[in-house]
Design a protein around this motif. Structure first.
Motif, PDB file in Angstrom:
ATOM      1  N   LEU A 103       0.832  -1.203   0.000  1.00  0.00           N
ATOM      2  CA  LEU A 103       0.000   0.000   0.000  1.00  0.00           C
ATOM      3  C   LEU A 103       0.871   1.259   0.000  1.00  0.00           C
ATOM      4  O   LEU A 103       0.629   2.206  -0.754  1.00  0.00           O
ATOM      5  CB  LEU A 103      -0.909   0.012   1.221  1.00  0.00           C
ATOM      6  CG  LEU A 103      -2.088  -0.956   1.233  1.00  0.00           C
ATOM      7  CD1 LEU A 103      -2.742  -0.969   2.611  1.00  0.00           C
ATOM      8  CD2 LEU A 103      -3.110  -0.564   0.169  1.00  0.00           C
TER       9      LEU A 103
ATOM     10  N   ARG B   9      -6.093  -1.247  10.371  1.00  0.00           N
ATOM     11  CA  ARG B   9      -7.499  -1.567  10.144  1.00  0.00           C
ATOM     12  C   ARG B   9      -7.712  -2.129   8.748  1.00  0.00           C
ATOM     13  O   ARG B   9      -8.578  -2.983   8.538  1.00  0.00           O
ATOM     14  CB  ARG B   9      -8.345  -0.303  10.328  1.00  0.00           C
ATOM     15  CG  ARG B   9      -8.351   0.265  11.736  1.00  0.00           C
ATOM     16  CD  ARG B   9      -9.437   1.301  11.898  1.00  0.00           C
ATOM     17  NE  ARG B   9      -9.285   2.049  13.147  1.00  0.00           N
ATOM     18  CZ  ARG B   9      -8.810   3.273  13.246  1.00  0.00           C
ATOM     19  NH1 ARG B   9      -8.469   3.925  12.133  1.00  0.00           N
ATOM     20  NH2 ARG B   9      -8.701   3.885  14.405  1.00  0.00           N
ATOM     21  N   GLN B  10      -6.929  -1.641   7.783  1.00  0.00           N
ATOM     22  CA  GLN B  10      -7.106  -2.109   6.412  1.00  0.00           C
ATOM     23  C   GLN B  10      -6.519  -3.495   6.194  1.00  0.00           C
ATOM     24  O   GLN B  10      -7.033  -4.272   5.393  1.00  0.00           O
ATOM     25  CB  GLN B  10      -6.469  -1.123   5.426  1.00  0.00           C
ATOM     26  CG  GLN B  10      -6.729  -1.474   3.964  1.00  0.00           C
ATOM     27  CD  GLN B  10      -6.478  -0.312   3.034  1.00  0.00           C
ATOM     28  OE1 GLN B  10      -6.341   0.830   3.474  1.00  0.00           O
ATOM     29  NE2 GLN B  10      -6.420  -0.589   1.742  1.00  0.00           N
TER      30      GLN B  10
ATOM     31  N   GLU C  80      -4.204   3.176  11.663  1.00  0.00           N
ATOM     32  CA  GLU C  80      -5.158   3.288  10.556  1.00  0.00           C
ATOM     33  C   GLU C  80      -4.861   2.264   9.460  1.00  0.00           C
ATOM     34  O   GLU C  80      -5.788   1.644   8.917  1.00  0.00           O
ATOM     35  CB  GLU C  80      -5.107   4.702   9.988  1.00  0.00           C
ATOM     36  CG  GLU C  80      -5.649   5.760  10.936  1.00  0.00           C
ATOM     37  CD  GLU C  80      -5.349   7.169  10.478  1.00  0.00           C
ATOM     38  OE1 GLU C  80      -6.231   8.038  10.611  1.00  0.00           O
ATOM     39  OE2 GLU C  80      -4.228   7.410   9.967  1.00  0.00           O
ATOM     40  N   LEU C  81      -3.593   2.072   9.147  1.00  0.00           N
ATOM     41  CA  LEU C  81      -3.238   1.064   8.149  1.00  0.00           C
ATOM     42  C   LEU C  81      -3.574  -0.339   8.645  1.00  0.00           C
ATOM     43  O   LEU C  81      -3.969  -1.214   7.866  1.00  0.00           O
ATOM     44  CB  LEU C  81      -1.741   1.167   7.819  1.00  0.00           C
ATOM     45  CG  LEU C  81      -1.322   2.419   7.040  1.00  0.00           C
ATOM     46  CD1 LEU C  81       0.186   2.610   7.118  1.00  0.00           C
ATOM     47  CD2 LEU C  81      -1.771   2.323   5.593  1.00  0.00           C
TER      48      LEU C  81
ATOM     49  N   ARG D  45      -1.338   7.935   6.580  1.00  0.00           N
ATOM     50  CA  ARG D  45      -2.065   7.195   7.605  1.00  0.00           C
ATOM     51  C   ARG D  45      -1.116   6.616   8.655  1.00  0.00           C
ATOM     52  O   ARG D  45      -0.001   6.207   8.351  1.00  0.00           O
ATOM     53  CB  ARG D  45      -2.884   6.081   6.962  1.00  0.00           C
ATOM     54  CG  ARG D  45      -4.160   6.564   6.306  1.00  0.00           C
ATOM     55  CD  ARG D  45      -4.930   5.417   5.686  1.00  0.00           C
ATOM     56  NE  ARG D  45      -4.230   4.847   4.527  1.00  0.00           N
ATOM     57  CZ  ARG D  45      -4.634   3.773   3.866  1.00  0.00           C
ATOM     58  NH1 ARG D  45      -5.752   3.143   4.258  1.00  0.00           N
ATOM     59  NH2 ARG D  45      -3.961   3.338   2.823  1.00  0.00           N
TER      60      ARG D  45
END
Length: 242
Positions: free
Chosen positions: A150, A166-167, A163-164, A159
């Motif tokens: 990513l 969560r993906q 936050e990363l 991010r």
């Protein structure tokens, strides 16, 4: 990963087009790879290095590796029976070593004695050359691989690790532990290294320094210039123009 054994019997010159790739292979001899122009990304199982024209990468015999050019690149390669480093290493190429590499790789009229003397000069220079910590380690955990992919797609992604996470389906604590265990870097250190790698590619394409700073996610052009100078010993503008 399929690895082909390539036979090298002497110095080589290989022009590469933008994004041209040489797939995974290894050699029975030690190899020095130097882009006389352009930029090379050299990958091993440990990770990847970005190698600009004032650098070279030493690859010990038997180490599988692959190359990809960024921009039109002229790759020079020398082989050695004697090892000067025990693991893949990016080295500073000074003016003398650069000219020795150029002469050994492109002059077909060198006598055996002259070639031997130049190879000894090259070995002496390589033993003295400064080694640079430019490795971008490659993780193995699928969640880290996804996260790193990513960020490689968009190095300016701001991010946080939470936050990363969560993906990619992992907690910040888990990812932080994995980064240290698999790359030897903290997450901020790894991301900073990724951004500098990406900056080398953009500068090689002639992008303005201010644009590169934005595209790579630095908080300001001055922060980018300072980070670049610290690692590469030159300002990004001087590197791009030279």
């Amino acid at each position: 990963m399929s690895v082909e054994r390539q036979i090298l019997t002497g110095p080589t010159v290989r022009p590469l087009e933008h994004r041209e790739r040489i797939d995974w292979h290894d050699h029975a001899v030690h190899q020095l790879i130097h882009p006389l122009s352009g930029v090379l990304r050299v990958s091993t199982a440990r990770g990847s290095w970005v190698v600009p024209p004032n650098r070279a990468v030493w690859l010990p015999a038997g180490v599988p590796h692959a190359h990809q050019a960024n921009g039109p690149t002229e790759m020079r390669s020398l082989i050695f029976e004697v090892a000067v480093r025990n693991e893949p290493t990016v080295l500073v190429v000074g003016p003398l070593l650069r000219e020795v590499i150029r002469t050994l790789s492109e002059d077909p009229d060198l006598t055996a004695e002259h070639r031997h003397h130049l190879e000894q000069v090259a070995l002496h220079q390589l033993r003295r050359a400064e080694a640079l910590p430019l490795l971008l380690p490659a993780p193995a955990d699928p969640r880290l691989v996804q996260l790193c992919d990513l960020l490689a797609t968009d190095p300016a992604d701001e991010r946080s690790l939470r936050e990363l996470g969560r993906q990619v389906g992992a907690s910040e604590r888990t990812l932080s532990r994995l980064f240290r265990a698999e790359t030897g870097f903290t997450f901020p250190q790894w991301r900073a290294q990724l951004r500098l790698h990406h900056a080398l590619h953009l500068l090689a394409a002639g992008r303005p320094v201010t644009r590169v700073a934005v595209d790579c996610g630095f908080r300001s052009p001055s922060a980018f210039i300072e980070a670049f100078r610290t690692v590469f010993g030159s300002t990004p503008g001087r590197y791009r123009d030279g």
